[in-house]
Design a protein around this motif. Structure first.
Motif, PDB file in Angstrom:
ATOM      1  N   GLN A 264       0.828  -1.208   0.000  1.00 54.59           N
ATOM      2  CA  GLN A 264       0.000   0.000   0.000  1.00 54.59           C
ATOM      3  C   GLN A 264       0.865   1.262   0.000  1.00 54.59           C
ATOM      4  O   GLN A 264       0.519   2.259  -0.653  1.00 54.59           O
ATOM      5  N   LEU A 265       1.964   1.233   0.717  1.00 55.31           N
ATOM      6  CA  LEU A 265       2.852   2.401   0.727  1.00 55.31           C
ATOM      7  C   LEU A 265       3.390   2.693  -0.671  1.00 55.31           C
ATOM      8  O   LEU A 265       3.418   3.855  -1.107  1.00 55.31           O
ATOM      9  N   ALA A 266       3.821   1.654  -1.367  1.00 54.89           N
ATOM     10  CA  ALA A 266       4.327   1.844  -2.732  1.00 54.89           C
ATOM     11  C   ALA A 266       3.223   2.369  -3.646  1.00 54.89           C
ATOM     12  O   ALA A 266       3.462   3.260  -4.478  1.00 54.89           O
ATOM     13  N   ALA A 267       2.014   1.840  -3.489  1.00 50.85           N
ATOM     14  CA  ALA A 267       0.897   2.296  -4.314  1.00 50.85           C
ATOM     15  C   ALA A 267       0.538   3.742  -4.002  1.00 50.85           C
ATOM     16  O   ALA A 267       0.212   4.524  -4.910  1.00 50.85           O
ATOM     17  N   LEU A 268       0.616   4.122  -2.747  1.00 46.58           N
ATOM     18  CA  LEU A 268       0.294   5.499  -2.363  1.00 46.58           C
ATOM     19  C   LEU A 268       1.270   6.492  -2.992  1.00 46.58           C
ATOM     20  O   LEU A 268       0.849   7.533  -3.514  1.00 46.58           O
ATOM     21  N   ILE A 269       2.547   6.169  -2.958  1.00 43.27           N
ATOM     22  CA  ILE A 269       3.528   7.060  -3.572  1.00 43.27           C
ATOM     23  C   ILE A 269       3.289   7.163  -5.071  1.00 43.27           C
ATOM     24  O   ILE A 269       3.407   8.246  -5.669  1.00 43.27           O
ATOM     25  N   ALA A 270       2.932   6.058  -5.717  1.00 46.51           N
ATOM     26  CA  ALA A 270       2.665   6.073  -7.152  1.00 46.51           C
ATOM     27  C   ALA A 270       1.454   6.931  -7.473  1.00 46.51           C
ATOM     28  O   ALA A 270       1.465   7.724  -8.433  1.00 46.51           O
ATOM     29  N   VAL A 271       0.392   6.811  -6.677  1.00 44.04           N
ATOM     30  CA  VAL A 271      -0.822   7.602  -6.898  1.00 44.04           C
ATOM     31  C   VAL A 271      -0.552   9.084  -6.668  1.00 44.04           C
ATOM     32  O   VAL A 271      -1.051   9.948  -7.385  1.00 44.04           O
ATOM     33  N   ALA A 272       0.264   9.392  -5.653  1.00 41.74           N
ATOM     34  CA  ALA A 272       0.503  10.784  -5.265  1.00 41.74           C
ATOM     35  C   ALA A 272       1.593  11.466  -6.092  1.00 41.74           C
ATOM     36  O   ALA A 272       1.720  12.697  -6.042  1.00 41.74           O
ATOM     37  N   ALA A 273       2.343  10.691  -6.869  1.00 43.45           N
ATOM     38  CA  ALA A 273       3.514  11.243  -7.558  1.00 43.45           C
ATOM     39  C   ALA A 273       3.221  12.500  -8.384  1.00 43.45           C
ATOM     40  O   ALA A 273       3.998  13.461  -8.336  1.00 43.45           O
ATOM     41  N   PRO A 274       2.108  12.565  -9.138  1.00 45.18           N
ATOM     42  CA  PRO A 274       1.876  13.773  -9.931  1.00 45.18           C
ATOM     43  C   PRO A 274       1.496  15.011  -9.131  1.00 45.18           C
ATOM     44  O   PRO A 274       1.463  16.110  -9.650  1.00 45.18           O
ATOM     45  N   LEU A 275       1.171  14.812  -7.847  1.00 50.63           N
ATOM     46  CA  LEU A 275       0.729  15.947  -7.034  1.00 50.63           C
ATOM     47  C   LEU A 275       1.922  16.769  -6.546  1.00 50.63           C
ATOM     48  O   LEU A 275       1.722  17.862  -6.061  1.00 50.63           O
TER      49      LEU A 275
END
Length: 275
Positions: A264-275
């Motif tokens: 989940q941590l890896a997925a969160l960073i991926a989702v948030a990357a464009p922000l």
């Protein structure tokens, strides 16, 4: 907007914590900290309650690891991520004692401490510790003023505090849910960590003050995120925080076990990357 992590296991608040955290210990905590450090998270947190009244435990939770001990442990297992108290209760400590203990941790960690502070909200805990409940806000202002002067300085008045923190710029996040807490943060701190406020109130509060350059607004999305199962919803919630004015989002994630949590941590960073 940077992404921080509300550290699991060490604080378990009902409706946010996952059941697997109950059995979590140093091994799981080390893995989480190292994973978050490697992924580029902004910070890890640890909160302070000395003793939670039994009548409050159902709402607040009863598990609160000591922040100084916990963050010192995490400092030795990470290299980059910041270490934030969220929050230490000012009324429970002399400000010079905080400058000494967390200044020492700042030096041990290579300048990675953020001292998040608050005025406190549990009158019974204040009474247990013989701490001053009445006028605690005014006392907190005085303590913050001392911390600003003492942080990173070896000599404070007629006394020597050695070792001092690595910088004389005090990294002070102020917690709270009132306009006064935001004014305190802008005047005496370097960031604001509000809790329990709806988005419209947060936006109104922030619009009403002039924030100094570099001031950090640390907002939480509330309930735990699930970026693997709901990446779109996770992104929308993070975007909402950014649009309110967050410079940092302090997040919790939902998980079934430690492996799922790190995924989940890896997925969160991926989702948030464009922000």
């Amino acid at each position: 907007m940077r992404i921080g992590l509300s550290t699991p296991i060490v604080v378990r608040v009902p409706e946010i914590a996952s059941p697997w955290e109950v059995g979590g210990g140093p091994a799981e905590l080390t893995r989480i900290a190292e994973t978050a450090d490697d992924l580029g998270f902004d910070h890890l947190t640890c909160s302070e309650h000395i003793a939670v009244p039994a009548a409050e435990a159902a709402a607040r939770g009863s598990t609160y690891w000591d922040p100084l001990a916990t963050l010192s442990y995490l400092a030795a297992r990470t290299t980059r991520i910041r270490l934030a108290t969220s929050v230490v209760v000012l009324g429970y400590h002399h400000p010079l004692a905080l400058a000494k203990s967390y200044g020492t941790l700042d030096r041990l960690s290579g300048g990675r401490v953020v001292l998040g502070v608050g005025v406190g909200s549990l009158e019974a805990e204040f009474a247990l510790l013989d701490a001053q409940w009445a006028e605690r806000g005014t006392a907190a202002d005085r303590a913050l003023a001392v911390l600003r002067v003492a942080w990173g300085r070896r000599e404070v008045g007629d006394f020597v505090l050695d070792p001092p923190a690595t910088s004389t710029t005090a990294p002070l996040w102020v917690g709270g849910r009132t306009r006064r807490s935001l004014r305190r943060a802008v005047t005496l701190g370097s960031g604001w960590v509000p809790f329990g406020l709806p988005a419209d109130a947060l936006a109104a509060y922030l619009a009403a003050v002039s924030r100094p350059s570099g001031f950090e607004v640390v907002l939480s999305p509330g309930r735990a995120l699930d970026p693997l199962a709901d990446p779109g919803g996770t992104r929308r919630r993070l975007t909402g925080l950014r649009d309110i004015g967050a410079t940092v989002a302090c997040c919790a994630v939902r998980a079934t076990d430690i492996d799922h949590y790190c995924d989940q941590l890896a997925a969160l960073i991926a989702v948030a990357a464009p922000l």
